[in-house]
Design an enzyme around this catalytic site. Structure first.
Site, PDB file in Angstrom:
ATOM      1  CG  HIS A  16      10.646  -7.466   3.688  1.00 34.84           C
ATOM      2  ND1 HIS A  16       9.654  -6.504   3.655  1.00 34.84           N
ATOM      3  CD2 HIS A  16      10.302  -8.383   2.756  1.00 34.84           C
ATOM      4  CE1 HIS A  16       8.754  -6.839   2.746  1.00 34.84           C
ATOM      5  NE2 HIS A  16       9.117  -7.971   2.190  1.00 34.84           N
ATOM      6  CG  HIS A  70       9.474  -7.309  -2.951  1.00 35.00           C
ATOM      7  ND1 HIS A  70      10.088  -6.598  -1.940  1.00 35.00           N
ATOM      8  CD2 HIS A  70       8.537  -8.087  -2.339  1.00 35.00           C
ATOM      9  CE1 HIS A  70       9.546  -6.922  -0.777  1.00 35.00           C
ATOM     10  NE2 HIS A  70       8.590  -7.819  -1.000  1.00 35.00           N
ATOM     11  CG  ASP A 129       9.232 -11.550  -0.586  1.00 31.01           C
ATOM     12  OD1 ASP A 129       9.694 -10.796   0.287  1.00 31.01           O
ATOM     13  OD2 ASP A 129       8.141 -11.348  -1.155  1.00 31.01           O
ATOM     14  CG  HIS A 154       5.810 -15.186   1.687  1.00 28.57           C
ATOM     15  ND1 HIS A 154       7.131 -14.822   1.706  1.00 28.57           N
ATOM     16  CD2 HIS A 154       5.104 -14.030   1.537  1.00 28.57           C
ATOM     17  CE1 HIS A 154       7.229 -13.511   1.580  1.00 28.57           C
ATOM     18  NE2 HIS A 154       6.018 -13.007   1.475  1.00 28.57           N
ATOM     19  CG  HIS A 200      25.920 -63.679   4.092  1.00 23.13           C
ATOM     20  ND1 HIS A 200      25.425 -62.459   3.730  1.00 23.13           N
ATOM     21  CD2 HIS A 200      25.452 -63.914   5.350  1.00 23.13           C
ATOM     22  CE1 HIS A 200      24.702 -61.959   4.717  1.00 23.13           C
ATOM     23  NE2 HIS A 200      24.700 -62.823   5.715  1.00 23.13           N
TER      24      HIS A 200
END
Length: 462
Positions: A78, A260, A264, A287, A365
């Site tokens: 927060h 909210h 987060d 989270h 090559h």
């Protein structure tokens, strides 16, 4: 150029940690450029510092918790969201406990403190990571997913589905970080009743009350649970509102839970450590998935910064074409390995070579699977650097360039016919007595393909 910002004055807040229940004082202090967000535990010996870095995340149960050398910071999201939302890059966050105060469960009071402290520009450019392709992370266990796609600004959309009648499916979108303060910051944390019972049983949310967490009632409440809640929250009575939340709170928005969750996401993605230009879409964020995505982004950004893949307009008129290069360098085809010089300063030079199937070295090559020889990539970098060193004298046509030393050569990817090679040479130290010491890198297809530390000297022709 967007400049970095910090706060003008220090400012303190006091409150209670949601999970620890302890009184805590938190002080925001101005920080120098490139500091980022750093937590300081002033209650511990030596005032140890914990950087807001995704690699320090150790636990994501009921918050994003950091730990460095045994020192912990709990529920960091927060506070971090508030600084991102206020467009602040650098700040020192002092705490005399492990957990910031929960306040009302949102970022509102932190935003108000930041604005009261004032915000000032600093004498350094803000660095961004510009998203060029979709990057995603999926939690296979929960189905949660976060992805970021190209966009001109930092945008976030959160989509949540809680599978309950009381809450159900909600979405929230922040089209610009400027919307955070007015649309997102005051969205409070929340919990379901069944989670609340578990937290109480385990001695958590000691600082919780009905003023810093919305509690959604997703089950029948028994008389015993009512009594436990009254004791836990220190209330004489508790009831359930018609909209399914415990009383004493009124929702700020019908989709406050989704807002909210978006808050987060903003806080957790601050742990990337670099501002993002891209649109984040988070489906069922939490989270764990947030911080795993932050770790992935942080790793990608660090790899790209290490490789320092430059971006140039290859269609722009070059500083030097092949004729001007040949007027300066004593090389001719097939051993002239630079086609253009794109830019040059006193300290660096950028060159280009279009690798075609007609190159003479492909004849011998690996003719069945042609690959440009690594030694010729080094030679091409040296020729590009030769332009830089010869430009330091007024009559470059009278000089030759000789290798003195090659160190730390690394070949990372194959160079194939059709590739466009870009060479960048940066001086490690100023040119003295005709000696040039430089770090050289070669890029193709957006990747570092080779690098070396080169030393060369120019000498007059006999």
């Amino acid at each position: 150029m967007v400049k970095q910002k910090t706060i003008k004055n220090e400012i303190s807040l006091t409150g209670v940690g949601l999970h620890t229940g302890k009184e805590v004082k938190m002080t925001f202090k101005p920080a120098p450029v490139n500091n980022g967000y750093t937590f300081v535990r002033v209650d511990l010996e030596g005032s140890p510092i914990i950087e807001a870095d995704a690699n320090y995340v150790v636990n994501t149960q009921r918050g994003t918790n950091l730990e460095k050398l045994g020192v912990k910071i709990q529920t960091s999201e927060h506070v971090l969201a508030a600084f991102v939302g206020c467009d602040v890059d650098n700040v020192i966050i002092e705490l005399n406990e492990s957990e910031p105060p929960i306040m009302d469960g949102s970022s509102k009071y932190f935003v108000e403190a930041i604005e009261k402290a004032g915000i000032v520009e600093q004498d350094a450019e803000r660095k961004y990571y510009v998203v060029k392709e979709v990057i995603s992370f999926v939690d296979e266990n929960t189905g949660s997913e976060i992805l970021v796609m190209p966009a001109d600004d930092y945008q976030v959309t959160a989509m949540v589905d809680f599978g309950t009648k009381v809450l159900g499916t909600q979405n929230a979108t922040m089209k610009s970080i400027s919307e955070f303060k007015t649309e997102i910051a005051d969205s409070r944390t929340f919990s379901f009743l069944h989670e609340l019972e578990t937290l109480l049983d385990n001695g958590l949310i000691k600082g919780g009350d009905l003023n810093n967490a919305i509690v959604y009632v997703d089950k029948e409440i028994s008389p015993k649970t009512f009594e436990n809640l009254k004791v836990a929250f220190g209330k004489d009575s508790i009831s359930v509102k018609p909209n399914g939340i415990l009383d004493n709170l009124t929702l700020h928005y019908p989709n406050e839970a989704a807002r909210h969750k978006l808050l987060d996401v903003v806080g957790d993605l601050a742990l990337i450590g670099t501002r993002i230009k891209g649109k984040v879409i988070a489906n069922k964020p939490g989270h764990y998935v947030n911080t795993q995505f932050a770790k992935k982004m942080s790793k990608i950004i660090k790899i790209e910064q290490k490789n320092q893949v430059p971006v140039y307009d290859l269609h722009k008129e070059p500083l030097m074409d092949v004729n001007k290069i040949m007027a300066m360098l004593p090389h001719r085809p097939p051993f002239l390995l630079v086609d253009k010089i794109l830019e040059m300063s006193d300290e660096h030079v950028v060159g280009l070579k279009n690798v075609t199937m007609n190159e003479s070295f492909f004849v011998g090559h690996f003719p069945g699977a042609p690959v440009m020889p690594g030694v010729l990539i080094v030679e091409a970098m040296a020729q590009t650097g030769g332009i830089l060193i010869l430009s330091s004298v007024p009559d470059p046509e009278n000089y030759l360039t000789y290798f003195m030393k090659i160190d730390n050569v690394k070949f990372k990817h194959k160079v194939l016919p059709g590739d466009t090679l870009v060479f960048k040479c940066d001086l490690i130290s100023p040119i003295r007595r005709g000696i040039c010491h430089m770090q050289a890198s070669a890029y193709a297809n957006g990747k570092l393909v080779a690098e070396a530390e080169l030393m060369a000297q120019i000498a007059k022709k006999n």
